[in-house]
Design a protein around this motif. Sequence first.
Motif, PDB file in Angstrom:
ATOM      1  N   LEU A 155       0.851  -1.200   0.000  1.00  0.00           N
ATOM      2  CA  LEU A 155       0.000   0.000   0.000  1.00  0.00           C
ATOM      3  C   LEU A 155       0.888   1.251   0.000  1.00  0.00           C
ATOM      4  N   CYS A 156       1.949   1.217   0.804  1.00  0.00           N
ATOM      5  CA  CYS A 156       2.852   2.367   0.854  1.00  0.00           C
ATOM      6  C   CYS A 156       3.562   2.561  -0.482  1.00  0.00           C
ATOM      7  N   ILE A 157       3.873   1.449  -1.159  1.00  0.00           N
ATOM      8  CA  ILE A 157       4.484   1.563  -2.483  1.00  0.00           C
ATOM      9  C   ILE A 157       3.482   2.189  -3.455  1.00  0.00           C
ATOM     10  N   ALA A 158       2.225   1.716  -3.385  1.00  0.00           N
ATOM     11  CA  ALA A 158       1.190   2.291  -4.249  1.00  0.00           C
ATOM     12  C   ALA A 158       1.034   3.784  -3.979  1.00  0.00           C
ATOM     13  N   ARG A 159       1.093   4.154  -2.712  1.00  0.00           N
ATOM     14  CA  ARG A 159       0.957   5.560  -2.329  1.00  0.00           C
ATOM     15  C   ARG A 159       2.092   6.388  -2.929  1.00  0.00           C
ATOM     16  N   ALA A 160       3.302   5.811  -2.893  1.00  0.00           N
ATOM     17  CA  ALA A 160       4.443   6.533  -3.469  1.00  0.00           C
ATOM     18  C   ALA A 160       4.314   6.608  -4.992  1.00  0.00           C
ATOM     19  N   LEU A 161       3.811   5.523  -5.626  1.00  0.00           N
ATOM     20  CA  LEU A 161       3.712   5.499  -7.085  1.00  0.00           C
ATOM     21  C   LEU A 161       2.644   6.455  -7.612  1.00  0.00           C
ATOM     22  N   ALA A 162       1.586   6.659  -6.806  1.00  0.00           N
ATOM     23  CA  ALA A 162       0.456   7.463  -7.283  1.00  0.00           C
ATOM     24  C   ALA A 162       0.884   8.877  -7.650  1.00  0.00           C
ATOM     25  N   VAL A 163       1.895   9.385  -6.990  1.00  0.00           N
ATOM     26  CA  VAL A 163       2.367  10.745  -7.278  1.00  0.00           C
ATOM     27  C   VAL A 163       3.147  10.784  -8.591  1.00  0.00           C
ATOM     28  N   GLU A 164       3.418   9.590  -9.172  1.00  0.00           N
ATOM     29  CA  GLU A 164       4.179   9.448 -10.409  1.00  0.00           C
ATOM     30  C   GLU A 164       5.549  10.096 -10.329  1.00  0.00           C
ATOM     31  N   PRO A 165       6.370   9.624  -9.398  1.00  0.00           N
ATOM     32  CA  PRO A 165       7.737  10.132  -9.336  1.00  0.00           C
ATOM     33  C   PRO A 165       8.548   9.510 -10.469  1.00  0.00           C
ATOM     34  N   SER A 166       9.785   9.956 -10.639  1.00  0.00           N
ATOM     35  CA  SER A 166      10.615   9.299 -11.645  1.00  0.00           C
ATOM     36  C   SER A 166      11.687   8.452 -10.979  1.00  0.00           C
ATOM     37  N   VAL A 167      11.946   8.747  -9.709  1.00  0.00           N
ATOM     38  CA  VAL A 167      12.903   7.949  -8.946  1.00  0.00           C
ATOM     39  C   VAL A 167      12.182   7.397  -7.735  1.00  0.00           C
ATOM     40  N   LEU A 168      12.461   6.142  -7.410  1.00  0.00           N
ATOM     41  CA  LEU A 168      11.848   5.545  -6.228  1.00  0.00           C
ATOM     42  C   LEU A 168      12.958   5.073  -5.291  1.00  0.00           C
ATOM     43  N   LEU A 169      12.952   5.619  -4.072  1.00  0.00           N
ATOM     44  CA  LEU A 169      13.934   5.215  -3.075  1.00  0.00           C
ATOM     45  C   LEU A 169      13.276   4.220  -2.138  1.00  0.00           C
ATOM     46  N   MET A 170      13.965   3.131  -1.863  1.00  0.00           N
ATOM     47  CA  MET A 170      13.392   2.134  -0.963  1.00  0.00           C
ATOM     48  C   MET A 170      14.411   1.801   0.108  1.00  0.00           C
ATOM     49  N   ASP A 171      14.030   2.108   1.352  1.00  0.00           N
ATOM     50  CA  ASP A 171      14.954   1.920   2.470  1.00  0.00           C
ATOM     51  C   ASP A 171      14.607   0.613   3.190  1.00  0.00           C
ATOM     52  N   GLU A 172      15.266  -0.456   2.822  1.00  0.00           N
ATOM     53  CA  GLU A 172      14.996  -1.789   3.367  1.00  0.00           C
ATOM     54  C   GLU A 172      13.501  -2.093   3.382  1.00  0.00           C
ATOM     55  N   PRO A 173      12.865  -2.067   2.220  1.00  0.00           N
ATOM     56  CA  PRO A 173      11.392  -2.155   2.194  1.00  0.00           C
ATOM     57  C   PRO A 173      10.869  -3.521   2.611  1.00  0.00           C
ATOM     58  N   ALA A 174      11.700  -4.546   2.586  1.00  0.00           N
ATOM     59  CA  ALA A 174      11.193  -5.887   2.875  1.00  0.00           C
ATOM     60  C   ALA A 174      11.785  -6.463   4.145  1.00  0.00           C
ATOM     61  N   SER A 175      12.511  -5.641   4.897  1.00  0.00           N
ATOM     62  CA  SER A 175      13.234  -6.222   6.029  1.00  0.00           C
ATOM     63  C   SER A 175      12.307  -6.654   7.155  1.00  0.00           C
ATOM     64  N   ALA A 176      11.082  -6.100   7.185  1.00  0.00           N
ATOM     65  CA  ALA A 176      10.180  -6.484   8.268  1.00  0.00           C
ATOM     66  C   ALA A 176       9.135  -7.490   7.787  1.00  0.00           C
ATOM     67  N   LEU A 177       9.365  -8.058   6.605  1.00  0.00           N
ATOM     68  CA  LEU A 177       8.324  -8.907   6.014  1.00  0.00           C
ATOM     69  C   LEU A 177       8.729 -10.375   5.965  1.00  0.00           C
ATOM     70  N   ASP A 178       7.732 -11.236   5.887  1.00  0.00           N
ATOM     71  CA  ASP A 178       8.010 -12.667   5.778  1.00  0.00           C
ATOM     72  C   ASP A 178       8.418 -12.999   4.333  1.00  0.00           C
TER      73      ASP A 178
END
Lengths: 250, 313
Positions: A155-178
Amino acid sequence: MGHSLSVRNLEAWYGSNKTLKGINMEIAPNQVTAIIGPSGCGKSTFVRCINRMHETLPGTKVKGEILLDEESIYDRDPVALRKMVGMVFQKANPFPSMSIYENVVAGLRLNGMKNKQTLHASAEKSLRMAALWDEVKDRLNYSGMSLSGGQQQRLCIARALAVEPSVLLMDEPASALDPIATTHIEELIRQLKENYTILIVTHNMQQAARIADSTAFFLNGELVEHGPTSEIFTNPNDKRTEDYITGRFG
Amino acid sequence: MSKKTKLTASIGDQTLRLLTLLMAISVLVLMFWMGWQMFQSAGPSIDKFGFGFITGRVWDPVKEQFGALPFIYGTLMTSLLALLIATPIGLGVAIFLNEMAVTKVRMVVAFLVEMLAAIPSVVYGLWGIFILAPWLRETIQPALAKWFGFLPLFQGTPLGFGMLAGGLILAIMILPTIAAISGEVMAAVPNEQREAALALGATKWEMIRIAVLPYAKSGILGGIMLGLGRALGETMAVTMLIGNRPDILPSLFAPAYSMAAVIANEFTEATYDLYLSALVEIGLILFGITLILNVFARLLVWSVARGPKGGIS
């Protein structure tokens, strides 16, 4: 389309602690670049400099230059810059008072978008890109907090994408996930690079090897080595890189 | 938990459970006992005036006529006025201290705001008599009358003492409560929420609006309600400034009276049983209003905090 980034002599401080000691790095457009390194090596600070988030904390300082498509990010208004450079954080942080739908369109609303059809179309598009649409399409007005951890991160990724940026920064986006949720996110990152320049911080080297086109190894605030992922992992130039990826420290 | 582990739970824990339960019950008992006692003491007045006590507008101890409406009106109006003034200012203080000010300024100003809460109410009253009331009489009220005199709220002789003075002093007194509690709940908003907003391209104000305030809203409402509670019951400062006249007048310039003030002022001179019992009944009504408003406030906080479906509150 993704933009290229060019980092020159970037130095950053937390109070008196110098966390980045002169980084020079070229980041190619429409590629996934992974930043690896042990805790405290400055990799998070590095990506947080790119959308000028680092400066928002008290007692921080930045020197040097970052060019986004040949233009200095320090010549841009940080608010406008952050609309071009989206960010996904380590911990999923949906707005708890908003529904799933409201979360996705939050950035568009900040831009003054009011047209319901446009908002809805954009929400669907972003949720589809984040591979979340099928799971939430029947309960868009439910709280974002009703989702699982992995869904919240998408959902947070979708929220970031909705603004249509050209660069996407991801700070350990999966470190808390299974592992299953992590697979979803990685799959997503591979697809997103068609349209975005992606910078992902990870402490998981297998993850970097799986998804990144190029990988940069940071150590003690310095960029030790940056090159094609396959080369970094099979034939590193620097002894320290080799030690790190073979698990001798970090 | 299985039955066996329940049985073997330590004696210490069981004692603790019993003790804390007793303490919790004692609060309830105390409240009901107080209410019951007041109800008993108010008996003669309740028997004589019935429901008319609440709607009665005449308070004349000489003729043994007692109606509480002017006091209810005075208490509610001054408290409402205080909330209207103190809520935006208190929120502004909290936002400034938490989101704008540098640490040094924050520490100094937060300390000063807390100091405001520590000043005894009789000191507020004195300040009100010698500074606030004359200032209202000579500067503020004539100006209000000049610009907004077409409203009944701002008509009549500028006396200084009256509803406006009472409401203002209450506003100053509840401001630190609202500011301190709102500040604390804002400080408790995780920084990830702020960064989520900033990363979307929010300005500072937009960040506060979409990330900080919604996250903190139930706590902020709680702070406002605590302020309201203090305003409803505040006695001394209001007594010194409200003018102490049991009338219901639309103008904020006019003198008025509050429930707490009439009890404090007239308790010692209540020379016969009915008079005394009428004062106790006013106390009972104040008790009831505070209770009802608190229940209402709880419901409000719940409904606001619930947010969209499936959320956690």
